[in-house]
Design an enzyme around this catalytic site. Structure first.
Site, mmCIF file in Angstrom:
data_model
loop_
_atom_site.group_PDB
_atom_site.id
_atom_site.type_symbol
_atom_site.label_atom_id
_atom_site.label_comp_id
_atom_site.label_asym_id
_atom_site.label_seq_id
_atom_site.Cartn_x
_atom_site.Cartn_y
_atom_site.Cartn_z
ATOM 1 N N ILE A 144 0.860 -1.178 0.000
ATOM 2 C CA ILE A 144 0.000 0.000 0.000
ATOM 3 C C ILE A 144 0.902 1.235 0.000
ATOM 4 O O ILE A 144 2.065 1.164 0.391
ATOM 5 C CB ILE A 144 -0.979 0.031 1.205
ATOM 6 C CG1 ILE A 144 -0.225 0.013 2.542
ATOM 7 C CG2 ILE A 144 -1.967 -1.099 1.137
ATOM 8 C CD1 ILE A 144 -1.154 0.146 3.746
ATOM 9 N N ASP A 145 0.364 2.348 -0.462
ATOM 10 C CA ASP A 145 1.165 3.562 -0.590
ATOM 11 C C ASP A 145 1.729 4.005 0.756
ATOM 12 O O ASP A 145 1.143 3.743 1.817
ATOM 13 C CB ASP A 145 0.315 4.700 -1.161
ATOM 14 C CG ASP A 145 -0.125 4.441 -2.590
ATOM 15 O OD1 ASP A 145 0.491 3.585 -3.255
ATOM 16 O OD2 ASP A 145 -1.090 5.089 -3.033
ATOM 17 N N ARG A 146 2.844 4.701 0.682
ATOM 18 C CA ARG A 146 3.512 5.181 1.895
ATOM 19 C C ARG A 146 2.591 6.019 2.775
ATOM 20 O O ARG A 146 2.576 5.878 4.000
ATOM 21 C CB ARG A 146 4.744 5.993 1.506
ATOM 22 C CG ARG A 146 5.492 6.610 2.677
ATOM 23 C CD ARG A 146 6.708 7.393 2.201
ATOM 24 N NE ARG A 146 7.434 8.000 3.310
ATOM 25 C CZ ARG A 146 8.534 8.722 3.178
ATOM 26 N NH1 ARG A 146 9.049 8.921 1.975
ATOM 27 N NH2 ARG A 146 9.131 9.247 4.232
#
Length: 314
Positions: A144-146
Site C-alpha cells: 500500500i502507498d507510503r
C-alpha cells in the site's frame, strides 16, 4: 564498509521452501550480494543441488539439499537492520493487529513506506524483521502507498505467501478503504471502470484508454457540508487506483499530494488534517492454513477520528 567471507552452507529444502526457482532462493539467502554474483556462481557450477549442477530456472523440491558456496559479502552501514530502539520501529509492535505462525497483519501508520529504498533506510518490512529476528521468513504479500494507513499482510512462511498472493491474483480478497473526498459524492456513482496508465518516468497515473482495466466500487458512509466519507473497494490492484478514480470522478482525496486539490486541503486543515485521508480499514481472505475466512478490521488513528468529529460540527 567491511568484507566478510561466508562459510559453505548446506540447506535442506522443506515443503515451505519448495516450488521456488533456485536463483530466487539464493537471492533470499544471500541478500547482501549483487544478482550478478548469484548468476555467476550458478553458471560456474559452485551451487549444487543434490551434488549436481543446476540452472537458474531449476525449481526446488522438498528433500533437495542445496550447497551454497562461500561468498564475499560487503557490509554497508545502510544495510544494517534498523535498531528496535528507534521510535518508528518500536511503535510498529503496537500496530500488529493479528499474528500466528503463518502470517502477520499490521495496521501500518501513514508516512511509513512498506519497504526501504529510494533514499529510505528502512520500511515496514525491514522494521518487522528487526522486531522478529528469529523469524526465518517475513515477506510482503501486497503493498500500500507510503501515505496510506491501514492493513498490510505479511507472510511468515513461503507457503502462506504463495497461498495469499494466489488469492490476490484470483481477486477473491475483499479490501475496503475509508477515504475523505472533496464535495458531495453522488449516490448513483457506485462503480468506476476506467483504465489506468502509469507514467514510468514520474510514476503519475492517469485515466487513459491505453491503460490497464481498473475497477473500484464505492459506497457513501457519511456526508458533510463540503466533503464525503466514502468506502472504496478496489477490484483490481493498480498503482494509486483509488486516488486516481476519485479524482476522475471529480472528488479528489483530502491531502493527496499528487492527485488532490489544495483548496480542499486548506478546508480540511482547519479541522486538524495534515495527512492523506486514505485508510485500508478492512480485509477478507481465506487463511492459508485453516482455509477459513478471516475478516480483519484496522481502526483509524485518533487524528482521523478527530477530523471527522470536526467536520460534523462545521
Amino acid at each position: 564498509m567491511s568484507e566478510i567471507r561466508t562459510q559453505v552452507q548446506f540447506v535442506d529444502i522443506d515443503d515451505d521452501m519448495a516450488g521456488q526457482r533456485v536463483d530466487n532462493f539464493l537471492r533470499n539467502q544471500l541478500k547482501s550480494i549483487p544478482k550478478s554474483m548469484i548468476y555467476r556462481i550458478l553458471r560456474k557450477g559452485e551451487v549444487r543441488v543434490n551434488k549436481k549442477r543446476v540452472k537458474a530456472e531449476y525449481k526446488l523440491e522438498a528433500g533437495d539439499v542445496v550447497r551454497i558456496p562461500p561468498v564475499t559479502v560487503t557490509e554497508k552501514p545502510q544495510d544494517e537492520a534498523p535498531s528496535t530502539k528507534l521510535n518508528k520501529v518500536a511503535e510498529l509492535e503496537d500496530k500488529i493487529i493479528y499474528e500466528d505462525e503463518h502470517l502477520l497483519i499490521l495496521n501500518k501508520p501513514s508516512g511509513t513506506a512498506v519497504h526501504g529504498g529510494s533514499g529510505l533506510k528502512f520500511g515496514a518490512i525491514e522494521a518487522l524483521r528487526a522486531l522478529r529476528p528469529n523469524a526465518r521468513f517475513l515477506e510482503l504479500v501486497h503493498r500500500i502507498d507510503r501515505d496510506t494507513s491501514g492493513i498490510l499482510l505479511v507472510a511468515k512462511k513461503r507457503s502462506a505467501l504463495r497461498h495469499l498472493q494466489a488469492q490476490f491474483r484470483e481477486k477473491t480478497v475483499n479490501k475496503y478503504y475509508f477515504a475523505l473526498v472533496m464535495g458531495k459524492w453522488k449516490p448513483s456513482c457506485k462503480v468506476i471502470n476506467a483504465p489506468l496508465l502509469k507514467n514510468e518516468v514520474n510514476s503519475i497515473v492517469r485515466v487513459n484508454p491505453q491503460g490497464k482495466p481498473s475497477e473500484t466500487r464505492f459506497k457513501i458512509l457519511e456526508s458533510f457540508e463540503q466533503a464525503t466519507l466514502i468506502q472504496a473497494s478496489p477490484i483490481t490492484g493498480r498503482t494509486h487506483q483509488i486516488r486516481v478514480h476519485t479524482q476522475y470522478a471529480g472528488h479528489p482525496i483530502a491531502w493527496d499530494d499528487r492527485y488532490g486539490d489544495r483548496r480542499f486541503d486548506a478546508y480540511t486543515s482547519k479541522v486538524g488534517l495534515d495527512r492523506l485521508f486514505l485508510h485500508a480499514a478492512n480485509i477478507r481472505f481465506i487463511h492459508p492454513k485453516t482455509e477459513q475466512w478471516m475478516d480483519v478490521n484496522a481502526p483509524m488513528e485518533e487524528k482521523l477520528q478527530r477530523v471527522l468529529d470536526g467536520l460534523r460540527r462545521v
